[in-house]
Scaffold this motif. Structure first.
Motif, PDB file in Angstrom:
ATOM      1  N   TYR A  47       0.813  -1.212   0.000  1.00 27.14           N
ATOM      2  CA  TYR A  47       0.000   0.000   0.000  1.00 27.14           C
ATOM      3  C   TYR A  47       0.850   1.267   0.000  1.00 27.14           C
ATOM      4  O   TYR A  47       0.339   2.356  -0.263  1.00 27.14           O
ATOM      5  N   SER A  48       2.132   1.120   0.305  1.00 24.07           N
ATOM      6  CA  SER A  48       3.014   2.287   0.377  1.00 24.07           C
ATOM      7  C   SER A  48       3.700   2.590  -0.949  1.00 24.07           C
ATOM      8  O   SER A  48       4.359   3.619  -1.087  1.00 24.07           O
ATOM      9  N   ASP A  50       4.307   3.500  -4.985  1.00 24.23           N
ATOM     10  CA  ASP A  50       3.755   4.416  -5.981  1.00 24.23           C
ATOM     11  C   ASP A  50       3.503   3.629  -7.269  1.00 24.23           C
ATOM     12  O   ASP A  50       4.367   2.880  -7.726  1.00 24.23           O
ATOM     13  N   TYR A  51       2.332   3.830  -7.852  1.00 23.12           N
ATOM     14  CA  TYR A  51       1.929   3.095  -9.049  1.00 23.12           C
ATOM     15  C   TYR A  51       1.587   4.072 -10.171  1.00 23.12           C
ATOM     16  O   TYR A  51       1.299   5.246  -9.939  1.00 23.12           O
ATOM     17  N   ILE A  76      -1.050   6.522  -8.966  1.00 22.34           N
ATOM     18  CA  ILE A  76      -1.772   6.090  -7.765  1.00 22.34           C
ATOM     19  C   ILE A  76      -0.803   6.196  -6.611  1.00 22.34           C
ATOM     20  O   ILE A  76       0.164   5.438  -6.523  1.00 22.34           O
ATOM     21  N   ASN A  78      -0.472   6.599  -2.345  1.00 24.50           N
ATOM     22  CA  ASN A  78      -1.182   6.422  -1.070  1.00 24.50           C
ATOM     23  C   ASN A  78      -2.613   5.933  -1.302  1.00 24.50           C
ATOM     24  O   ASN A  78      -3.561   6.414  -0.662  1.00 24.50           O
ATOM     25  N   GLN A  79      -2.764   5.001  -2.235  1.00 24.54           N
ATOM     26  CA  GLN A  79      -4.055   4.382  -2.578  1.00 24.54           C
ATOM     27  C   GLN A  79      -5.060   5.388  -3.143  1.00 24.54           C
ATOM     28  O   GLN A  79      -6.272   5.140  -3.131  1.00 24.54           O
ATOM     29  N   GLN A  80      -4.553   6.498  -3.658  1.00 27.32           N
ATOM     30  CA  GLN A  80      -5.411   7.510  -4.255  1.00 27.32           C
ATOM     31  C   GLN A  80      -5.082   7.663  -5.736  1.00 27.32           C
ATOM     32  O   GLN A  80      -3.918   7.801  -6.113  1.00 27.32           O
ATOM     33  N   GLU A 213      -8.639   1.681 -10.763  1.00 23.84           N
ATOM     34  CA  GLU A 213      -9.679   1.401  -9.774  1.00 23.84           C
ATOM     35  C   GLU A 213      -9.780  -0.094  -9.492  1.00 23.84           C
ATOM     36  O   GLU A 213      -9.924  -0.517  -8.343  1.00 23.84           O
ATOM     37  N   LEU A 216      -6.913  -1.280  -7.209  1.00 23.56           N
ATOM     38  CA  LEU A 216      -7.110  -0.974  -5.791  1.00 23.56           C
ATOM     39  C   LEU A 216      -8.112  -1.940  -5.154  1.00 23.56           C
ATOM     40  O   LEU A 216      -7.932  -2.359  -4.003  1.00 23.56           O
ATOM     41  N   LEU A 219      -6.322  -5.261  -4.786  1.00 21.90           N
ATOM     42  CA  LEU A 219      -5.311  -5.184  -3.737  1.00 21.90           C
ATOM     43  C   LEU A 219      -5.925  -5.504  -2.381  1.00 21.90           C
ATOM     44  O   LEU A 219      -5.355  -6.254  -1.578  1.00 21.90           O
ATOM     45  N   LYS A 220      -7.084  -4.954  -2.130  1.00 19.26           N
ATOM     46  CA  LYS A 220      -7.763  -5.200  -0.854  1.00 19.26           C
ATOM     47  C   LYS A 220      -8.175  -6.667  -0.719  1.00 19.26           C
ATOM     48  O   LYS A 220      -8.092  -7.259   0.360  1.00 19.26           O
TER      49      LYS A 220
END
Length: 241
Positions: A47-48, A50-51, A76, A78-80, A213, A216, A219-220
Motif C-alpha cells: 500500500y506504500s 507508488d503506481y 496512484i 497512497n491508494q489515491q 480502480e 485498488l 489489492l484489498k
C-alpha cells in the motif's frame, strides 16, 4: 533459508537484471533515470508503493504493422488515483484508422491531426514511470509497443520494468480455481463482478482509470488479513511477448 529465498525472489532477480542492463548498455539519461530508481524491498508494504496505471490504444496488435494512437496514464499514490495528474495524449499518425478499431476506441482521424510524435509521447510516459510500479490490464499490447519503441528509437532490448497485470491478478483469485477458462476477463466484465461502476466512454485515459480502480479493489481482496508485504505481490516480470 530466508536469505536464499530472498536472493532468488523474482523481484531481487529483476534488481540484478537492471544492474546488468545499466552496465551493458549506453543509455540516454531518461532511460538511465528510469532503471536507476530503486525497486521496492521485499518487506515493504504494497500500500506504500507508488503506481502508474497505463493504457495504450492502437490500430492493431502488431507494432511492426500497426500504429500507437494514444497513451493514457495516471499515478496512484497512497491508494489515491490522482486525477489531477492524469494524462491522455494522441499520437500523430499517417496511417489510415481502421473502422473496426475506431468502433472500439472512438479514435477518429481528426483526433490525431493535432497529435504529438510518438517519441515525445513515449518519453513523457517513461518519465512519469520513474519510481513507479506500472499497472495495466492485459499487458500484451503495452509491452509489445513499448518493446518496439525501445528497439526502434534507442536500439535497446526490452526494459526490465516492474508491472502488475490486473488481468493476471484477477485470474489468481481462489474464486476462479479450476474454472478460470470459462470466465469473461474483459476489463468491464471484471469491474462489474467487483461492483465497480461502468464507464460509457472508452479510450486510453478512461481505461487507465478503470484499470487503476480495479487494481485498488483487487489489492484489498488479495491482501485482506495479511501483512501486505511486497514479497507476496503477484508482479508480472515478463518482458518479451
Amino acid at each position: 533459508m530466508k536469505a536464499i529465498f530472498n536472493y532468488f525472489h523474482p523481484l531481487n532477480k529483476l534488481k540484478r537484471e537492471r544492474e546488468k542492463y545499466l552496465a551493458e548498455h549506453k543509455l540516454p539519461d531518461n532511460i538511465k533515470a528510469l532503471l536507476s530508481a530503486p525497486l521496492p524491498d521485499l518487506e515493504s508494504n504494497v500500500y506504500s508503493l507508488d503506481y502508474l496505471s497505463v493504457d495504450f490504444e492502437t490500430s492493431g496488435f502488431s507494432p511492426e504493422t500497426d500504429s500507437l494512437l494514444s497513451v493514457g496514464y495516471l499515478p496512484i499514490i497512497n491508494q489515491q488515483l490522482l486525477l489531477s495528474k492524469a494524462v491522455e495524449t494522441f499520437i500523430s499518425s499517417g496511417e489510415k484508422i481502421k473502422a473496426e478499431t475506431a468502433i472500439i476506441n472512438h479514435i477518429v482521424p481528426e483526433m490525431l491531426e493535432q497529435g504529438k510524435h510518438w517519441s515525445v509521447v513515449m518519453d513523457k510516459f517513461l518519465a512519469a514511470a520513474v519510481g513507479k510500479v506500472i499497472i495495466v490490464h492485459g499487458s500484451v499490447i503495452e509491452k509489445r509497443f513499448l518493446n518496439h519503441y525501445m528497439k526502434k528509437r534507442y536500439n535497446l532490448p526490452p526494459l526490465p520494468l516492474l508491472w502488475v497485470d490486473t488481468l493476471k491478478l484477477e485470474k489468481s483469485l481462489l474464486m476462479y480455481k479450476n474454472n478460470s477458462e470459462t470466465q469473461d476477463f474483459r476489463l468491464g466484465s471484471i469491474r462489474e463482478r467487483h461492483n465497480l461502476p461502468e464507464y460509457a466512454a472508452h479510450g486510453a485515459l478512461v481505461d487507465s482509470l478503470s484499470a487503476g480502480e480495479l487494481f485498488l479493489a483487487l489489492l484489498k481482496i488479495c491482501f485482506e488479513g495479511t501483512d501486505g508485504c511486497v514479497k507476496h505481490m503477484k508482479f508480472d516480470f515478463s518482458r518479451a511477448i
